[in-house]
Structure formats: structure tokens, C-alpha cells
Design an enzyme around this catalytic site. Structure first.
Site, mmCIF file in Angstrom:
data_model
loop_
_atom_site.group_PDB
_atom_site.id
_atom_site.type_symbol
_atom_site.label_atom_id
_atom_site.label_comp_id
_atom_site.label_asym_id
_atom_site.label_seq_id
_atom_site.Cartn_x
_atom_site.Cartn_y
_atom_site.Cartn_z
ATOM 1 N N TYR A 101 80.898 -50.950 37.845
ATOM 2 C CA TYR A 101 80.336 -52.222 38.286
ATOM 3 C C TYR A 101 81.322 -52.896 39.241
ATOM 4 C CZ TYR A 101 79.114 -57.151 38.314
ATOM 5 O OH TYR A 101 78.801 -58.421 38.723
ATOM 6 N N GLU A 189 76.412 -57.588 44.420
ATOM 7 C CA GLU A 189 76.772 -56.827 43.231
ATOM 8 C C GLU A 189 76.248 -55.403 43.351
ATOM 9 O OE1 GLU A 189 76.116 -58.945 39.198
ATOM 10 O OE2 GLU A 189 74.482 -57.517 39.410
#
Ligand code: GDP
Ligand code: MN
Length: 376
Positions: A101, A189
Site C-alpha cells: 500500500y 493511493e
């Protein structure tokens, strides 16, 4: 404004970040032709402006044409957090060894952009972050200085220690930074950033652009009107600031600060606000009526707390709007708790009483009154 995944991925791809091959489709015919061109298995992904699709069945792997068509049909007719997909993204299946991530998030209060990363990405990233808090790397980036090489190295140290993909990750982090600056993104993101045998691949991307900077980006397609919550869209037309939340007590006030304080008070008293609503200073009776119409059209709302502390706004005008809403929209006087004080409050309270509503002068008492009504 939140971009759809396919739009976000297109921007990533153009910036040189690897993304799976894929195409956006909206008909069954296209599903067949695109999937066969890509080759099975393929991944079908609902294009909705909300996350959590993986868990909700909005991301599936199809091994055959039959299952691709069946799943496409199912996804296109399902709602994901209230949103019907506007299309599907069909991609080649990419086999992931690990899911990382990486995100860049504007921190308004610190006036920085936070670079967050964890080696435990994927659909369970939130749980992973609380289970492995030590794995979370946060770096505050000064927007005027930008990302420096050591920031990217810190991410690589944490996510891919000793790996030959380190350099690639550092590249990607620095590209993401450049992209987020160019786009005026408040959030960018990549989750997951997959570790595959051909290197790092962005399997999902989320980009949110600062609405106030949208005028600088005419090249970015605007969302179709259907994306918007219909009540929020209607409020915007009327010039009313309205943001929907997921509680059941409608709230409205004159002034943004008071509107926020009203939501806070409801929440602190154990209630769940259904929305933020500011009718603005000097609101007319029509605008007040319009706000109540919007708030009550939310199926979750049965009770509303109207908090009017009048200065520029006139108490009698607010009262007339509330009375109008009760009369014209068939709202029961029982379902609105009014706090009315300040300019022309006496006259306003008289108007409300005539309409069968009881108004309180005290904010505290009004909150106390509205909570049991909502739960009852
Ligand atoms: P989200 O749940 O809305 O964030 O949707 P994602 O696009 O992140 O998809 C959810 C999950 O599906 C990801 O975390 C991956 O584990 C998986 N996924 C999505 N696309 C692919 C793919 O091409 N290959 C593999 N192996 N997994 C995928
Ligand atoms: Mn994701």
C-alpha cells in the site's frame, strides 16, 4: 472530486507506472470481445466512486466467457454503497506475490502531505494497519520542498528490504508524488501495489482532486450527474450546503460553524447525525423549506433538529419556512425539533406555535429532546 479507477489508472499509466492491460466496457458484447482479446482469466471491476468493492463482490476473477458474462451482468445491476456502476473495467489477471500500500494524503491541519505506506496492503489494509502498527511508515512532506530521495528510500526500506525491486518502488513513489502535485490531488493511493514476477504493478488506484483546483484541470472529465447523491445535487442547485452522513437524525443550522456544532452535539448526546446542512446567513423561508424537503427525503431520516441562532437571519423568516414545510410537505410537527433564538425569535416562536410546532430557546434542551424522538 474522486476519479473512477479506470481514469486514475490511465493517469498512472501515462506517468509511467505499470498497470494491468484493460478496458472499460458497459455492454455484454464488449465484455465478450474485450475479455477474449485479453485472454482468460480476466478481472472484472465495478467502476464506482467508492472503495470496498473487493469485499462487496465488485471485483471478481472470471475464468471463462460464461462466468465473465454472468458476473458482468451481476455487477452492473448491483449497488455498491448506493452506487450503481457506470461501467466495468476488464483487466488481464495479474498474479500477485504480495500486496503493498502506498498513499499520499493531504493533511490540512499540518499543512503537509503525508506519505503513508505499509507492506500489508490489499482489501484488509485497515485491519493490517491496526494489527501491525509498526509496519506503517508515515512521512510528512513539505509541499514546498517536495519528495526527497531519502523519503522514497524509507518507504523502500520498510516495504521491500533487500529486494531487487527497491529502485522500482522508489521510482514509483516519486512518480506518485509528481502526479499528485500536478493534479492538485488531496488523495492519491495505490492499493494494492502488487509485487509480481514482472515487477511492481498498480492493481487499484484512487485519486481525489481538490474541488477548488478543478478549474486548473479542464482535461479531467467531470463526473456524470448520476454519481452525485441526488439530495446533495439538489442542495447545490438551491445554494444550500448539504453533505450526507449515515445517521438518522437530520440536522440543519444557519451558518457552517453552528451546523457543525449541531452535528457534534447530536453525536455527543448519543445520536447519529444524518447530514450536515447549512442554510446560510440571511436564509429565506423558501430556502429553509427547500432544506427541510431535502433532509426529509433521505429515507433514513425521521427526525430533524433545526438549530437557528439568528443574527442576520431573521427568526420569523426561518419559522415561516419551517411552517411552510410542515404545511406543504406533509411533515409532522412532531418530527422537527426547533431551537430558535436571537433576532426576531419571539415572532418566530409564535409562528411555529401556530403551526403546531414547539420551539426551544436552548440548544442543549433541543438536543436532549431530539435524541429520544429518533430512537423511538
Ligand atoms: P477495492 O476493494 O475497491 O479497493 O478494489 P481493488 O481494486 O483493490 O480490488 C480488491 C482486491 O482484488 C485487491 O486488493 C486484489 O487483492 C484483488 N485484485 C484486483 N485486481 C487484481 C488482479 O488483476 N490480480 C489479482 N491477483 N488480484 C486482483
Ligand atoms: Mn483497492
Amino acid at each position: 472530486m474522486r476519479l473512477l479507477e479506470y481514469q486514475a489508472k490511465e493517469l498512472l499509466r501515462r506517468a509511467g507506472i505499470p498497470v494491468p492491460r484493460g478496458e472499460r466496457v458497459s455492454s455484454e458484447e464488449e465484455v465478450r470481445s474485450v475479455a477474449s482479446r485479453l485472454g482468460y482469466p480476466v478481472v472484472l471491476k465495478a467502476q464506482v466512486p467508492v472503495g470496498g468493492r473487493g469485499r462487496a463482490g465488485g471485483v471478481v476473477v472470471a475464468e471463462s466467457e460464461e462466468s465473465a458474462v454472468r458476473e458482468a451482468r451481476r455487477i452492473l445491476s448491483s449497488r455498491f454503497r448506493g452506487h450503481l456502476p457506470e461501467s466495468l473495467l476488464i483487466e488481464e489477471f495479474v498474479s500477485a506475490e504480495r500486496e503493498l500500500y502506498v498513499g499520499l494524503i493531504l493533511d490540512r491541519s499540518a499543512r503537509t502531505i503525508t506519505l503513508i505506506s505499509t507492506p500489508y496492503g490489499g482489501v484488509d489494509v485497515e485491519e493490517a494497519a491496526s494489527e501491525h502498527p509498526e509496519s506503517l511508515v508515515r512521512v510528512s512532506l513539505d509541499p514546498l520542498v517536495g519528495l526527497l530521495p531519502h523519503h522514497a528510500r524509507r518507504v523502500a526500506d520498510a516495504l521491500l528490504p533487500g529486494s531487487e525491486l527497491r529502485r522500482e518502488l522508489e521510482e514509483i513513489v516519486s512518480t506518485l508524488w509528481r502526479l499528485s502535485t500536478e493534479l492538485d490531488a488531496i488523495l492519491l493511493e495505490v492499493n494494492p501495489l502488487a509485487v509480481t514476477d514482472v515487477g511492481l504493478v498498480a492493481l487499484d488506484a484512487r485519486i481525489e482532486i481538490d474541488d477548488s483546483a478543478l478549474f486548473r484541470h479542464p482535461e479531467i472529465p467531470r463526473p456524470p450527474p448520476t454519481w452525485r447523491n441526488p439530495r446533495e445535487a439538489r442542495a447545490a442547485e438551491l445554494g444550500i450546503a448539504y453533505v450526507e452522513l449515515d445517521g438518522d437524525i437530520g440536522t440543519v443550522a444557519n451558518g457552517a460553524g453552528l451546523a457543525m456544532a449541531t452535528m457534534d452535539a447530536v453525536a455527543m448526546a448519543g445520536g447519529r447525525p444524518a447530514n450536515f446542512c447549512d442554510v446560510g446567513g440571511g436564509a429565506s423561508a423558501e430556502r429553509v423549506r427547500g432544506a427541510l424537503e431535502i433532509i426529509f427525503s433521505n429515507p433514513r431520516v425521521s427526525t430533524v433538529l433545526f438549530n437557528a441562532l439568528c443574527g442576520i437571519t431573521r427568526g420569523d423568516e426561518v419559522a415561516r419556512g419551517i411552517a411552510m414545510a410542515v404545511r406543504e410537505l406533509g411533515i409532522s410537527p412532531e418530527d422537527i425539533v426547533v431551537r430558535l433564538d436571537g433576532n426576531m425569535a419571539e415572532e418566530g416562536i409564535r409562528i411555529l406555535e401556530e403551526a403546531g410546532l414547539r420551539a426551544l430557546r436552548s440548544f442543549r434542551e433541543a438536543v436532549r429532546e431530539v435524541i429520544p424522538r429518533a430512537s423511538g
